[in-house]
Design an enzyme around this catalytic site. Sequence first.
Site, PDB file in Angstrom:
ATOM      1  N   HIS A  26       0.888  -1.190   0.025  1.00 64.90           N
ATOM      2  CA  HIS A  26       0.106  -0.049   0.025  1.00 64.90           C
ATOM      3  C   HIS A  26       0.872   1.130  -0.007  1.00 64.90           C
ATOM      4  O   HIS A  26       1.129   1.596   1.118  1.00 64.90           O
ATOM      5  CB  HIS A  26      -0.920   0.123   1.169  1.00 64.90           C
ATOM      6  CG  HIS A  26      -1.821  -1.294   1.285  1.00 64.90           C
ATOM      7  ND1 HIS A  26      -1.265  -2.364   1.887  1.00 64.90           N
ATOM      8  CD2 HIS A  26      -3.162  -1.472   0.937  1.00 64.90           C
ATOM      9  CE1 HIS A  26      -2.300  -3.335   1.701  1.00 64.90           C
ATOM     10  NE2 HIS A  26      -3.456  -2.694   1.285  1.00 64.90           N
ATOM     11  N   GLY A 156     -10.768   4.199   7.426  1.00 71.62           N
ATOM     12  CA  GLY A 156     -11.505   2.879   7.653  1.00 71.62           C
ATOM     13  C   GLY A 156     -11.443   2.641   9.163  1.00 71.62           C
ATOM     14  O   GLY A 156     -12.166   1.885   9.665  1.00 71.62           O
ATOM     15  N   ILE A 187     -10.441   8.773   1.150  1.00 69.58           N
ATOM     16  CA  ILE A 187     -10.276   7.820  -0.144  1.00 69.58           C
ATOM     17  C   ILE A 187     -10.176   6.541   0.927  1.00 69.58           C
ATOM     18  O   ILE A 187      -9.577   6.318   1.827  1.00 69.58           O
ATOM     19  CB  ILE A 187      -8.970   7.751  -0.926  1.00 69.58           C
ATOM     20  CG1 ILE A 187      -9.221   8.918  -1.720  1.00 69.58           C
ATOM     21  CG2 ILE A 187      -8.756   6.463  -1.688  1.00 69.58           C
ATOM     22  CD1 ILE A 187     -10.214   8.573  -3.114  1.00 69.58           C
ATOM     23  N   HIS A 261      -4.257   3.255  -3.521  1.00 67.06           N
ATOM     24  CA  HIS A 261      -4.348   2.723  -1.947  1.00 67.06           C
ATOM     25  C   HIS A 261      -3.598   1.484  -1.900  1.00 67.06           C
ATOM     26  O   HIS A 261      -2.840   1.287  -1.018  1.00 67.06           O
ATOM     27  CB  HIS A 261      -5.797   2.449  -1.648  1.00 67.06           C
ATOM     28  CG  HIS A 261      -6.254   1.430  -0.595  1.00 67.06           C
ATOM     29  ND1 HIS A 261      -6.035   1.916   0.575  1.00 67.06           N
ATOM     30  CD2 HIS A 261      -6.165   0.111  -0.684  1.00 67.06           C
ATOM     31  CE1 HIS A 261      -5.970   0.706   1.583  1.00 67.06           C
ATOM     32  NE2 HIS A 261      -6.410  -0.253   0.772  1.00 67.06           N
ATOM     33  N   ARG A 357     -19.320 -18.910  38.369  1.00 61.87           N
ATOM     34  CA  ARG A 357     -18.908 -17.687  38.330  1.00 61.87           C
ATOM     35  C   ARG A 357     -18.641 -17.109  39.665  1.00 61.87           C
ATOM     36  O   ARG A 357     -18.023 -16.135  40.083  1.00 61.87           O
ATOM     37  CB  ARG A 357     -20.150 -16.881  37.348  1.00 61.87           C
ATOM     38  CG  ARG A 357     -21.546 -16.852  38.238  1.00 61.87           C
ATOM     39  CD  ARG A 357     -22.280 -15.935  37.203  1.00 61.87           C
ATOM     40  NE  ARG A 357     -23.665 -16.015  37.849  1.00 61.87           N
ATOM     41  CZ  ARG A 357     -24.563 -17.099  37.626  1.00 61.87           C
ATOM     42  NH1 ARG A 357     -24.261 -18.023  36.980  1.00 61.87           N
ATOM     43  NH2 ARG A 357     -25.904 -17.060  38.091  1.00 61.87           N
ATOM     44  N   GLU A 411     -18.404  -4.819  24.047  1.00 59.85           N
ATOM     45  CA  GLU A 411     -17.344  -5.838  24.141  1.00 59.85           C
ATOM     46  C   GLU A 411     -16.161  -6.006  23.270  1.00 59.85           C
ATOM     47  O   GLU A 411     -15.139  -6.264  23.892  1.00 59.85           O
ATOM     48  CB  GLU A 411     -18.178  -7.184  23.777  1.00 59.85           C
ATOM     49  CG  GLU A 411     -19.373  -7.554  24.684  1.00 59.85           C
ATOM     50  CD  GLU A 411     -20.671  -6.796  24.532  1.00 59.85           C
ATOM     51  OE1 GLU A 411     -20.570  -6.146  23.675  1.00 59.85           O
ATOM     52  OE2 GLU A 411     -21.660  -6.841  25.582  1.00 59.85           O
ATOM     53  N   PHE A 437     -21.672 -13.729  24.133  1.00 55.42           N
ATOM     54  CA  PHE A 437     -21.241 -12.278  23.595  1.00 55.42           C
ATOM     55  C   PHE A 437     -19.852 -12.370  23.145  1.00 55.42           C
ATOM     56  O   PHE A 437     -19.324 -11.125  22.701  1.00 55.42           O
ATOM     57  CB  PHE A 437     -21.477 -11.269  24.685  1.00 55.42           C
ATOM     58  CG  PHE A 437     -22.857 -10.953  24.680  1.00 55.42           C
ATOM     59  CD1 PHE A 437     -23.858 -11.032  24.066  1.00 55.42           C
ATOM     60  CD2 PHE A 437     -23.523 -10.804  26.412  1.00 55.42           C
ATOM     61  CE1 PHE A 437     -25.386 -11.095  24.089  1.00 55.42           C
ATOM     62  CE2 PHE A 437     -24.631 -10.723  26.618  1.00 55.42           C
ATOM     63  CZ  PHE A 437     -25.692 -10.818  25.498  1.00 55.42           C
ATOM     64  N   HIS A 473     -29.687 -16.121  24.422  1.00 51.14           N
ATOM     65  CA  HIS A 473     -28.647 -16.081  25.515  1.00 51.14           C
ATOM     66  C   HIS A 473     -27.774 -17.712  25.635  1.00 51.14           C
ATOM     67  O   HIS A 473     -27.007 -17.636  26.471  1.00 51.14           O
ATOM     68  CB  HIS A 473     -29.106 -15.617  26.621  1.00 51.14           C
ATOM     69  CG  HIS A 473     -28.967 -14.048  26.692  1.00 51.14           C
ATOM     70  ND1 HIS A 473     -30.190 -13.261  25.572  1.00 51.14           N
ATOM     71  CD2 HIS A 473     -28.787 -13.158  27.362  1.00 51.14           C
ATOM     72  CE1 HIS A 473     -29.775 -12.258  26.133  1.00 51.14           C
ATOM     73  NE2 HIS A 473     -29.003 -12.044  26.994  1.00 51.14           N
TER      74      HIS A 473
HETATM   75  C1  TPP Z   1     -11.715  -4.935   9.692  1.00 46.94           C
HETATM   76  C2  TPP Z   1     -10.966  -4.755   8.438  1.00 46.94           C
HETATM   77  N1  TPP Z   1     -11.742  -4.592   7.378  1.00 46.94           N
HETATM   78  C3  TPP Z   1     -11.402  -4.679   6.170  1.00 46.94           C
HETATM   79  C4  TPP Z   1     -10.175  -4.289   5.732  1.00 46.94           C
HETATM   80  C5  TPP Z   1      -9.570  -4.385   4.426  1.00 46.94           C
HETATM   81  N2  TPP Z   1      -8.897  -2.850   4.069  1.00 46.94           N
HETATM   82  C6  TPP Z   1      -7.651  -2.549   4.239  1.00 46.94           C
HETATM   83  S1  TPP Z   1      -7.459  -0.901   4.046  1.00 46.94           S
HETATM   84  C7  TPP Z   1      -9.145  -0.755   3.928  1.00 46.94           C
HETATM   85  C8  TPP Z   1      -9.800   0.697   3.847  1.00 46.94           C
HETATM   86  C9  TPP Z   1      -8.837   1.611   3.511  1.00 46.94           C
HETATM   87  O1  TPP Z   1      -9.470   3.134   3.574  1.00 46.94           O
HETATM   88  P1  TPP Z   1      -8.467   3.814   4.732  1.00 46.94           P
HETATM   89  O2  TPP Z   1      -8.508   3.157   5.891  1.00 46.94           O
HETATM   90  O3  TPP Z   1      -9.118   5.136   4.619  1.00 46.94           O
HETATM   91  O4  TPP Z   1      -7.100   3.810   3.962  1.00 46.94           O
HETATM   92  P2  TPP Z   1      -6.414   4.520   2.859  1.00 46.94           P
HETATM   93  O5  TPP Z   1      -7.004   4.018   1.540  1.00 46.94           O
HETATM   94  O6  TPP Z   1      -6.655   5.946   3.053  1.00 46.94           O
HETATM   95  O7  TPP Z   1      -5.021   4.351   2.821  1.00 46.94           O
HETATM   96  C10 TPP Z   1      -9.825  -1.896   4.013  1.00 46.94           C
HETATM   97  C11 TPP Z   1     -11.395  -2.003   3.853  1.00 46.94           C
HETATM   98  C12 TPP Z   1      -9.172  -4.453   6.878  1.00 46.94           C
HETATM   99  N3  TPP Z   1      -7.745  -4.177   6.969  1.00 46.94           N
HETATM  100  N4  TPP Z   1      -9.548  -4.440   8.276  1.00 46.94           N
HETATM  101 MG    MG Z   2      -8.448   6.919   3.515  1.00 48.00          MG
END
Ligand code: TPP
Ligand code: MG
Length: 480
Positions: A26, A156, A187, A261, A357, A411, A437, A473
Amino acid sequence: MTQDELYINTIRFLAVDAVQKANSGHPGAPMGAAPMAYVLWQHFLKHNPCDASWVDRDRFILSAGHASALLYSLLYLTGYDLPLDELKNFRQWGSKTPGHPEFGLTPGVETTTGPLGQGFANGVGMAIAEKWLSEHYNRPGHKVIDHYTYAIVSDGDLMEGVSSEAASLAGTLRLSKLIYLYDDNNISIEGDTDITFTEDVGQRFSAYGWQVIGPIDGMDTDSVYNAIKIAQTDQDHPSLVICKTIIGYGSPNRQGTGLAHGEPLGEEEVELAKQRLGWLYKEPFIVPTEALKHLRQAQERGRKQQSEWQNQMKKYRSAYPEEARRLEVDLSGDLPDGWDKGLDGLFLKEEKPMATREASGMVLNIVSQKVHALVGGSADLAPSTKTTLKEKGHFGVDNYRGHNLHFGVREHAMGAIASGMALHGGIIPYTATFLVFYDYMRPAVRLASMMKQRVIFIFTHDSVGLGEDGPTHQPIEQLA
Ligand SMILES: Cc1ncc(C[n+]2csc(CCOP(=O)(O)OP(=O)(O)O)c2C)c(N)n1
Ligand SMILES: [Mg+2]
């Protein structure tokens, strides 16, 4: 190119070259976040690259673990035990530079990240640990525990629910030494975040009780510097600095788009990006001597900071020998002598059957008499899970010395926060909820186990015969 630009480009293009050589990874986030990372690491981060385990270092988390090349670049340049060859081996079998940062493998990596949102919540746990230890052990004129927890978090990270859970608790607990830089580049993988993520993030975090700074130009070093300064002055709230950045900055055909990305730029585009940013070296992995010298100052700074702290510890030890001894026990992670005193034969006198418990709660309370570092709680089920430590106080704004932590009905964050506490050190954390849970906290438990962290996860109500609560549950799938 200014001096700062030279340093930033050195960080940036090492990451780009690593991704290009691996032919996977990346490049975009490292290219856009290099300026903020540079400012934080050069001007603020208290750390000693020659001793990654120094207790009073600031913690730095790259919550957006996919941007790992940025972290490896920083670790190499500032002088951690990570040679340049490891960057050339990025993402290769057996290297110390895996696709996503792994705790325990690479010196200077504070936690394993990659599953988005986890690092965000780990940081909250680290800040809780810092607060708890500092309240227990600092004395007037003796600040032996005094450090920040920083993170770079991405779109993200902030979309994931776990970060909302953790942010809400961090705001409630007023964890003011928690400072997160938000790489707000608009992005994510599928393109513009406007397709899924339109709320006002600043307002959201203000509502959680955070100090929100920005949006600022996250690629302008002065703006980032000033923002972190402001973040540090707030003694009452965690801070989120909203840094507007451009993903893939410099790449003429990819910057600002999802294309930057998660795939290498390609030889040609790497060359164009280098040209555009005035990087004149044709070969990959070039580290100008001047830049290395500048960034390696971190070693000298770190040695000095750590030795000042050691002097402080010396004074503390002579002024407060008993506290110093207890602090050292807590930090060692060892169980004190006689930690299990009182457990032998505990149930021999019981005539009636006892719920497990109940028995667990008795054991926990006896152990907590001896094990000072035992701190934890439940996701709002303590009366049922029997996990309250009697006469041990409740951790919160009125008492940061309490051993009982109320996680709230969260959780997922509870699991990740507990890992953060364990990673920080000085605390043996436990969590508790109903077994059913467990599904809500599974990603965090999985990472705790991958990191081999000592987190005690207590799951009660593990029987299908749990009675009137009914099928919702009954932990049928969990037991299967
Ligand atoms: C819990 C989770 N779901 C999905 C992904 C796959 N994934 C990697 S990066 C990303 C999103 C990228 O967006 P951002 O966090 O804004 O990073 P940028 O593109 O700006 O580098 C996803 C969905 C992950 N790493 N973790
Ligand atoms: Mg981003």
